[in-house]
Write a protein that holds these residues in place. Structure first.
Motif, short mmCIF file in Angstrom:
data_model
loop_
_atom_site.label_atom_id
_atom_site.label_comp_id
_atom_site.label_asym_id
_atom_site.label_seq_id
_atom_site.Cartn_x
_atom_site.Cartn_y
_atom_site.Cartn_z
N ASP A 277 -15.04 -12.57 10.07
CA ASP A 277 -14.56 -12.22 8.73
C ASP A 277 -14.33 -10.71 8.69
O ASP A 277 -14.73 -9.98 9.62
CB ASP A 277 -15.57 -12.64 7.66
N THR A 278 -13.71 -10.24 7.62
CA THR A 278 -13.44 -8.82 7.44
C THR A 278 -13.34 -8.53 5.95
O THR A 278 -13.00 -9.43 5.18
CB THR A 278 -12.13 -8.41 8.15
N PRO A 279 -13.65 -7.33 5.51
CA PRO A 279 -13.47 -7.01 4.10
C PRO A 279 -12.00 -6.71 3.78
O PRO A 279 -11.26 -6.19 4.61
CB PRO A 279 -14.32 -5.74 3.90
N VAL A 280 -11.61 -7.05 2.58
CA VAL A 280 -10.37 -6.56 1.99
C VAL A 280 -10.74 -6.01 0.61
O VAL A 280 -11.88 -6.14 0.18
CB VAL A 280 -9.28 -7.64 1.89
N GLY A 281 -9.79 -5.41 -0.04
CA GLY A 281 -10.14 -4.82 -1.33
C GLY A 281 -8.98 -4.76 -2.29
O GLY A 281 -7.83 -5.00 -1.92
N ILE A 282 -9.29 -4.44 -3.53
CA ILE A 282 -8.28 -4.15 -4.53
C ILE A 282 -8.19 -2.63 -4.62
O ILE A 282 -9.16 -1.95 -4.98
CB ILE A 282 -8.63 -4.75 -5.90
N GLY A 283 -7.04 -2.12 -4.25
CA GLY A 283 -6.80 -0.69 -4.33
C GLY A 283 -6.08 -0.34 -5.62
O GLY A 283 -5.40 -1.17 -6.21
N VAL A 284 -6.25 0.92 -6.05
CA VAL A 284 -5.58 1.42 -7.25
C VAL A 284 -5.03 2.81 -6.97
O VAL A 284 -5.56 3.55 -6.13
CB VAL A 284 -6.52 1.47 -8.48
N ARG A 285 -3.97 3.15 -7.66
CA ARG A 285 -3.43 4.51 -7.54
C ARG A 285 -4.46 5.53 -8.03
O ARG A 285 -5.13 5.33 -9.05
CB ARG A 285 -2.16 4.68 -8.38
N ALA A 286 -4.54 6.62 -7.33
CA ALA A 286 -5.49 7.67 -7.71
C ALA A 286 -5.18 8.22 -9.09
O ALA A 286 -6.09 8.63 -9.82
CB ALA A 286 -5.46 8.80 -6.67
N GLY A 287 -3.89 8.22 -9.47
CA GLY A 287 -3.49 8.82 -10.73
C GLY A 287 -3.70 7.96 -11.96
O GLY A 287 -3.41 8.41 -13.08
N LEU A 288 -4.20 6.72 -11.79
CA LEU A 288 -4.44 5.88 -12.96
C LEU A 288 -5.54 6.48 -13.84
O LEU A 288 -6.50 7.08 -13.35
CB LEU A 288 -4.84 4.47 -12.54
N GLN B 131 0.83 -1.21 0.00
CA GLN B 131 0.00 0.00 0.00
C GLN B 131 0.86 1.25 0.00
O GLN B 131 0.57 2.23 -0.71
CB GLN B 131 -0.94 -0.01 1.20
N LEU B 132 1.91 1.25 0.81
CA LEU B 132 2.80 2.41 0.86
C LEU B 132 3.51 2.60 -0.47
O LEU B 132 3.69 3.73 -0.94
CB LEU B 132 3.81 2.24 2.00
N GLU B 133 3.91 1.49 -1.09
CA GLU B 133 4.56 1.58 -2.40
C GLU B 133 3.61 2.12 -3.47
O GLU B 133 4.01 2.89 -4.34
CB GLU B 133 5.11 0.21 -2.80
N ALA B 134 2.36 1.72 -3.40
CA ALA B 134 1.37 2.26 -4.34
C ALA B 134 1.19 3.75 -4.12
O ALA B 134 1.09 4.53 -5.07
CB ALA B 134 0.04 1.52 -4.18
N ALA B 135 1.14 4.16 -2.86
CA ALA B 135 0.98 5.58 -2.55
C ALA B 135 2.16 6.40 -3.06
O ALA B 135 2.01 7.57 -3.41
CB ALA B 135 0.83 5.76 -1.04
N ARG B 136 3.31 5.77 -3.12
CA ARG B 136 4.52 6.44 -3.64
C ARG B 136 4.61 6.38 -5.15
O ARG B 136 5.55 6.93 -5.74
CB ARG B 136 5.76 5.81 -3.02
N GLY B 137 3.69 5.68 -5.79
CA GLY B 137 3.67 5.60 -7.24
C GLY B 137 4.45 4.45 -7.82
O GLY B 137 4.63 4.37 -9.04
#
Length: 324
Positions: free
Chosen positions: A255-266, A67-73
């Motif tokens: 149980d708990t939700p998880v998700g597929i996140g994407v960079r905002a800039g895509l 997640q941190l790496e995605a936030a960094r681009g």
């Protein structure tokens, strides 16, 4: 279409796509785990049903780091959760020493939520452990020490039974592969894995051994309510899910939700095409991936942790009526 095998998912990198397509980099957790299989299958469906985008999947590592790496681009897609997104947004827990984490959280968006999978607290069929309350003095695998799965299982046991890991029972230090092997070899009393049924590990184990899933004697109370918080929820494990499963009634679990996140800039159009390609073709994988029946557009768009949908994903969900 092309179908993913366990061998393919266990490879360090999976690439299925069309030459000349825009490449998006996705990272998942340990490839043998159900959540990684869900995400790799997502990529396979997308790559097989449109030509503009190719998702390249790399398996292994921690979702919190991804997640941190995605936030960094440095990544385009990763596995997120309401909890780790909140931690980064607030600069707490594993992000407490990352001064830039809260600001970087602005670079993160959501494509979809899906269930992490019911937590399965498993013992051998011959075990005299009938409830989680009976594991005092036992040796168990909760997940890799310090990870999200470890903390979720540890917290559920403590909230429902009062038993504390390291004091009332031994929680072994192991990775996913070693923990499962220890259970197979009879070296531990209980093995825990959260996954959408049918789970590969339990399919494998029950080919030769009987298994019983256990729950707490009582799953109510203030401690349980506090543990569940805003993001976790109560579920039930069904009977007859696996060969040699001995449960004669449903078992309460978490149980708990998880998700597929994407960079905002895509690019909005790219994310729209990815979202559309998956949901319009999810029915094509139901025979090879029966757990896909647990996925739904309604669950995918539920508001969790104020994580904002990417505009491309939001556009698709509005088109199909999942969002008003």
């Amino acid at each position: 279409m092309q179908h993913l095998t366990l061998a393919a998912l266990s490879a360090a990198t999976l690439t299925v796509g069309t030459a000349g397509a825009e490449t998006l980099k996705m990272s998942t957790i340990e490839p043998s785990l159900g959540q990684a299989i869900t995400m790799a299958t997502f990529a396979n469906v997308v790559n097989s049903n449109q030509d503009a985008v190719e998702i390249e999947v790399a398996g292994g590592g921690a979702a919190t780091v991804h997640q941190l790496e995605a936030a960094r681009g440095n990544l385009d897609m990763w596995m997120t959760s309401p909890t780790i997104y909140t931690f980064q947004k607030n600069g707490t827990a594993m992000y407490a020493n990352e001064a830039e984490a809260p600001a970087l959280a602005e670079n993160l968006r959501l494509l979809m939520w899906f269930p992490y999978g019911d937590y399965h607290y498993a013992v051998r069929g011959s075990s005299d452990i009938e409830y989680l309350d009976d594991i005092e003095g036992a040796t168990v695998f909760l997940g890799p020490a310090g990870g999200g799965a470890f903390n979720a299982a540890k917290g559920w046991i403590e909230a429902t039974t009062g038993l504390v890991a390291g004091e009332d029972y031994e929680a072994i230090t192991a990775n996913w592969a070693t923990g499962f092997q220890a259970f197979q070899d009879g070296k531990i009393d209980m093995y825990v894995n959260g996954c959408i049924d049918p789970c590969q590990q339990f399919l494998q184990f029950t080919e030769t051994e009987s298994i019983r899933f256990i729950g707490p004697e009582d799953h109510t109370g203030e401690a349980v309510d506090k543990y569940l918080g805003n993001f976790r929820y109560i579920t039930e494990l069904a009977t007859n899910m696996y060969k040699n499963q001995l449960n004669d009634g449903p078992i309460v679990s978490n149980d708990t939700p998880v998700g597929i996140g994407v960079r905002a800039g895509l690019d909005e159009e790219a994310v729209y095409q990815v979202t559309k390609a998956f949901w319009d073709n999810i029915g094509s994988i139901s025979s090879d991936a029966p757990w896909a029946k647990a996925l739904s557009v309604e669950f995918a768009v539920e508001s969790r942790a104020d994580m904002v949908l990417h505009p491309g994903a939001e556009r698709y969900y509005r088109e199909v009526g999942a969002l008003k």
